[in-house]
Structure formats: structure tokens, C-alpha cells
Design an enzyme around this catalytic site. Structure first.
Site, PDB file in Angstrom:
ATOM      1  N   ASP A  32      48.758  42.731  41.844  1.00 56.79           N
ATOM      2  CA  ASP A  32      47.836  43.676  42.479  1.00 56.79           C
ATOM      3  C   ASP A  32      46.720  42.898  43.165  1.00 56.79           C
ATOM      4  O   ASP A  32      45.881  42.275  42.504  1.00 56.79           O
ATOM      5  CB  ASP A  32      47.242  44.625  41.427  1.00 56.79           C
ATOM      6  CG  ASP A  32      46.348  45.661  42.088  1.00 56.79           C
ATOM      7  OD1 ASP A  32      46.886  46.580  42.723  1.00 56.79           O
ATOM      8  OD2 ASP A  32      45.105  45.531  42.007  1.00 56.79           O
ATOM      9  N   TYR A  37      39.079  41.465  47.399  1.00 59.03           N
ATOM     10  CA  TYR A  37      38.949  40.490  46.302  1.00 59.03           C
ATOM     11  C   TYR A  37      38.684  39.075  46.825  1.00 59.03           C
ATOM     12  O   TYR A  37      38.386  38.165  46.054  1.00 59.03           O
ATOM     13  CB  TYR A  37      40.195  40.490  45.400  1.00 59.03           C
ATOM     14  CG  TYR A  37      40.489  41.832  44.754  1.00 59.03           C
ATOM     15  CD1 TYR A  37      39.534  42.853  44.751  1.00 59.03           C
ATOM     16  CD2 TYR A  37      41.719  42.101  44.167  1.00 59.03           C
ATOM     17  CE1 TYR A  37      39.809  44.095  44.182  1.00 59.03           C
ATOM     18  CE2 TYR A  37      41.994  43.336  43.594  1.00 59.03           C
ATOM     19  CZ  TYR A  37      41.035  44.320  43.623  1.00 59.03           C
ATOM     20  OH  TYR A  37      41.308  45.542  43.063  1.00 59.03           O
ATOM     21  N   LYS A  66      45.386  46.071  49.432  1.00 56.93           N
ATOM     22  CA  LYS A  66      44.604  47.291  49.724  1.00 56.93           C
ATOM     23  C   LYS A  66      43.761  47.095  50.975  1.00 56.93           C
ATOM     24  O   LYS A  66      43.097  46.062  51.140  1.00 56.93           O
ATOM     25  CB  LYS A  66      43.674  47.613  48.547  1.00 56.93           C
ATOM     26  CG  LYS A  66      44.374  47.631  47.210  1.00 56.93           C
ATOM     27  CD  LYS A  66      43.481  48.082  46.081  1.00 56.93           C
ATOM     28  CE  LYS A  66      44.126  47.787  44.738  1.00 56.93           C
ATOM     29  NZ  LYS A  66      43.909  46.409  44.269  1.00 56.93           N
ATOM     30  N   HIS A  99      41.999  51.491  49.850  1.00 57.14           N
ATOM     31  CA  HIS A  99      41.261  51.088  48.649  1.00 57.14           C
ATOM     32  C   HIS A  99      40.325  52.192  48.147  1.00 57.14           C
ATOM     33  O   HIS A  99      40.258  52.475  46.949  1.00 57.14           O
ATOM     34  CB  HIS A  99      40.480  49.806  48.948  1.00 57.14           C
ATOM     35  CG  HIS A  99      40.162  48.976  47.741  1.00 57.14           C
ATOM     36  ND1 HIS A  99      40.061  47.610  47.793  1.00 57.14           N
ATOM     37  CD2 HIS A  99      39.908  49.310  46.460  1.00 57.14           C
ATOM     38  CE1 HIS A  99      39.770  47.144  46.583  1.00 57.14           C
ATOM     39  NE2 HIS A  99      39.665  48.167  45.760  1.00 57.14           N
ATOM     40  N   SER A 154      44.026  54.726  46.585  1.00 55.18           N
ATOM     41  CA  SER A 154      43.309  54.315  45.379  1.00 55.18           C
ATOM     42  C   SER A 154      41.937  54.979  45.381  1.00 55.18           C
ATOM     43  O   SER A 154      41.351  55.197  46.448  1.00 55.18           O
ATOM     44  CB  SER A 154      43.168  52.787  45.399  1.00 55.18           C
ATOM     45  OG  SER A 154      42.299  52.350  44.394  1.00 55.18           O
ATOM     46  N   PRO A 207      35.073  48.877  29.622  1.00 55.37           N
ATOM     47  CA  PRO A 207      33.874  48.103  29.958  1.00 55.37           C
ATOM     48  C   PRO A 207      34.115  46.604  30.121  1.00 55.37           C
ATOM     49  O   PRO A 207      33.338  45.923  30.799  1.00 55.37           O
ATOM     50  CB  PRO A 207      32.934  48.370  28.764  1.00 55.37           C
ATOM     51  CG  PRO A 207      33.785  48.893  27.671  1.00 55.37           C
ATOM     52  CD  PRO A 207      34.950  49.558  28.311  1.00 55.37           C
ATOM     53  N   PHE A 210      33.577  44.801  33.345  1.00 56.51           N
ATOM     54  CA  PHE A 210      32.308  45.061  34.025  1.00 56.51           C
ATOM     55  C   PHE A 210      31.122  44.395  33.344  1.00 56.51           C
ATOM     56  O   PHE A 210      29.996  44.487  33.821  1.00 56.51           O
ATOM     57  CB  PHE A 210      32.112  46.587  34.172  1.00 56.51           C
ATOM     58  CG  PHE A 210      33.199  47.183  35.010  1.00 56.51           C
ATOM     59  CD1 PHE A 210      33.051  47.276  36.387  1.00 56.51           C
ATOM     60  CD2 PHE A 210      34.404  47.584  34.442  1.00 56.51           C
ATOM     61  CE1 PHE A 210      34.066  47.773  37.180  1.00 56.51           C
ATOM     62  CE2 PHE A 210      35.429  48.081  35.227  1.00 56.51           C
ATOM     63  CZ  PHE A 210      35.258  48.180  36.595  1.00 56.51           C
ATOM     64  N   LEU A 266      47.953  36.502  29.039  1.00 57.75           N
ATOM     65  CA  LEU A 266      49.025  36.777  30.008  1.00 57.75           C
ATOM     66  C   LEU A 266      50.298  37.198  29.279  1.00 57.75           C
ATOM     67  O   LEU A 266      50.929  38.200  29.635  1.00 57.75           O
ATOM     68  CB  LEU A 266      49.328  35.526  30.831  1.00 57.75           C
ATOM     69  CG  LEU A 266      48.413  35.194  32.003  1.00 57.75           C
ATOM     70  CD1 LEU A 266      48.765  33.832  32.573  1.00 57.75           C
ATOM     71  CD2 LEU A 266      48.541  36.236  33.089  1.00 57.75           C
TER      72      LEU A 266
END
Ligand code: NAD
Length: 307
Positions: A32, A37, A66, A99, A154, A207, A210, A266
Site C-alpha cells: 500500500d 508518502y 493513491k 486518497h 479512500s 493510536p 499517531f 513483519l
């Protein structure tokens, strides 16, 4: 589309290509990405190296990108896609999403790419009057041209999505949304799935992603990895809280794209479908909904996208 993928938001440039290469090596096939980004070149380097080394073939990969808010105008959609395809070093993209349902004023690529919230005048957000359907019409032509295999959206709410469906020739294949126990949005998900659109959850760990952005709500609320019900359910199944959070989505046919930072994460995030949550587990998680949104356009652009 695989139901588990690898998210690339905030992966630093210096480790990004290696991280993506490792992710392919670990078995990830869905990646993704996004123009915003600002690391698609490095993601592309990692994917190319993995393909050159024979770890994977292009057709085995499912790459998402996106379209950023600055490129919604019909004149700019294909040009922006071409930048993405060049950066990712791919001659088609498996799924291209709008996006956000927000059109910023176009910023020339040579002035700043990706433009982020810069609209050509310092910190001032300047909108461009582009109806979503105008952007979508160009995305549809890019499918016909073969540059895109599928298209989706999105951060759309039900109303904007219903409006798009009313005139789309190619229906959106996917809705990607913030989704975790603190922000469950069951009505949106049910309606979208009933209409044959796949849901991809982002920020499945709530959270966690962030904290590094010093988001005040993320700093205030209890980490989901420490939340009592999640910890209890994880212990009962002898799995990690992270696996409970991801399985909660995949069990409901919602794809996940966690961003593991270490080889252990991962590997763990890819192995989440080896157990099932029971009815009592699901009922306990349902009660955790707090309608807490961490990725809010009200905060980064002063726009009431979700209200
Ligand atoms: P995430 O929920 O994947 O959380 C990442 C954090 O969790 C990192 O701090 C990581 O170290 C930690 N983590 C990962 N696996 C773990 C594990 N097994 N155990 C413990 N900790 C673990 O956050 P995200 O990056 O915000 O979301 C995932 C992806 O979703 C992004 O990378 C991006 O591709 C996508 N995304 C899309 C949008 C959008 O607007 N469409 C917005 C945000 C994110």
C-alpha cells in the site's frame, strides 16, 4: 487482492527500499503506497530489487497507490499517475485510489512533489473546484488505457460514495478507511460490503501510528496493545494483541495493511489468519468503539470531511 498487505506510510527513506525488499522476502505481495508518502521511489527500488533477484514476479504483486489531493483536476490525474509509475518503476498499478475526497489547488510537480498541504501560498489551504466525478472519469480512462487494473477511493464517507456510485461507469473496487476498535463504523462497512465493494482497513492498531505525530488523542487514549479486553482475548488464544486486532478485521473480510517495523512484526502480521475470534471476543471488541478518529482532515486541512 490479498487480504493482508504491507503499509508504507512514514517509512524513512534510508530504510524504505530494504524494508520493502524484506517484506517481499517475508511473503508480502500487497503493498500500500501513496504519492503523499513521499517514498514511492524507495518502495520502487525495493520492489525492483526483489523482482530482479527472482523473489517475486510482477504479476504476483498487488501494488496500490493513491492520487493526492493536489492532482484531482482532470488535466493532472494522468500526469500524477505517470510520476507514481516512474517512481515505483512499474508499467501498471493494480489499484489506484483517490486518497481523500478533497481537491487542493494544483502545485506544479517541479515546484513541490508531493505537495502535501502546500497549495502554493505558505500554509494556506486553497481548494480547487473539482467534482469527484470529473476526477473519476479520468481514472476510468486510465483503466481503459491499461495503466490501472482497478480503481477505488479512500476516506470517503457513505454520502460521497453513494454520489460517486450514482454516475460511475466503473464502480470503485475498494474503499480504504481508518478502522480499529476505537473507530468501527459498522454501518458504513456493512453498506459498502453489501454493495460489492471491498474494504481495506488502515491504522489497524489505532493510536499506535499517531504517537510519533504527537496526535493529542493518540497520546491520551489507552494503547490498544494494552487495552484490557484485547490483552485478555490475546492471552486466551495465545497470540499477540496485534494479531487480535488484525484478525478482527480479516475475519470480517476486511483487508489489512499493517506497517511492521521489525522482521518479527513483519512475520507476525502476515500470520494472523491461523486462529478465529469467538462470538464473545467479537462482542467485547464491539463495546470498545469510541468513534475516535486519528487521521482527520479537520486537523491537517481545517476541512469537515468526516462531519
Ligand atoms: P499501523 O496501524 O500499521 O501501525 C504501525 C505502528 O505499529 C508502528 O509503530 C509499528 O512499529 C507498530 N507495529 C506494527 N506491527 C506490530 C506488531 N506486530 N506488534 C507491535 N507493534 C507493531 O499504522 P499505519 O502505518 O498508520 O497504517 C498502516 C498503513 O495504512 C500505512 O502504512 C499506510 O499504507 C495506510 N494508511 C492509509 C491512510 C489513508 O489515508 N488512506 C492513512 C493512514 C495509513
Amino acid at each position: 487482492m490479498p487480504i493482508i498487505g504491507y503499509g508504507t506510510w512514514k517509512i524513512p527513506h534510508n530504510v524504505c527500499a530494504d524494508r520493502v525488499y524484506q517484506a517481499v522476502k517475508s511473503g508480502y505481495r500487497l503493498f500500500d503506497c501513496a504519492q503523499d508518502y513521499a517514498n514511492e521511489k524507495e518502495v520502487g527500488d525495493g520492489l525492483k530489487r526483489a523482482m530482479d533477484d527472482g523473489l517475486v514476479k510482477r504479476e504476483e504483486l498487488f501494488v496500490i497507490s493513491k492520487l493526492w489531493n493536489s492532482y484531482h483536476h482532470p488535466d493532472n490525474v494522468e500526469k500524477a499517475l505517470d510520476v507514481t509509475m516512474k517512481d515505483l518503476k512499474l508499467d501498471y498499478i493494480d489499484l489506484f485510489l483517490i486518497h481523500f475526497p478533497i481537491a487542493f489547488k494544483f502545485v506544479p510537480f517541479e515546484e513541490k512533489y508531493p505537495a502535501g498541504t502546500y497549495c502554493g501560498d505558505g500554509d494556506k489551504i486553497i481548494l480547487e473546484n473539482v467534482p469527484i466525478i470529473d476526477t473519476w472519469r479520468v481514472m476510468e480512462t486510465l483503466v481503459e488505457k491499461g495503466k490501472l487494473k482497478s480503481i477505488g477511493v479512500s476516506n470517503f464517507n457513505g454520502a460521497v460514495l453513494m454520489d460517486l456510485l450514482s454516475s460511475a461507469k466503473i464502480r470503485p473496487a475498494v474503499l480504504q478507511i481508518e478502522h480499529h476498535p476505537y473507530l468501527q463504523q459498522p454501518q458504513l462497512i456493512k453498506w459498502v460490503q453489501n454493495n460489492g465493494i471491498k474494504v481495506i482497513a488502515y491504522s489497524s492498531f489505532g493510536p499506535q501510528s499517531f504517537l510519533e505525530l504527537k496526535n493529542p488523542r493518540a497520546l491520551e487514549c489507552k494503547p490498544l496493545f494494552e487495552q484490557e479486553d484485547i490483552v485478555r482475548i490475546a492471552a486466551a488464544h495465545n497470540v499477540s494483541p496485534a494479531k487480535v486486532l488484525l484478525r478482527w478485521s480479516t475475519q470480517n473480510e476486511i483487508a489489512v495493511i499493517p506497517k511492521g517495523d521489525t522482521p518479527e512484526q513483519l512475520a507476525q502480521n502476515l500470520q494472523v489468519n491461523d486462529f478465529d475470534l469467538g462470538a464473545e471476543d467479537l462482542a467485547a471488541i464491539e463495546k470498545l468503539d469510541r468513534n475516535i478518529r486519528f487521521n482527520d482532515a479537520w486537523e491537517f486541512a481545517g476541512l469537515p470531511t468526516f462531519y
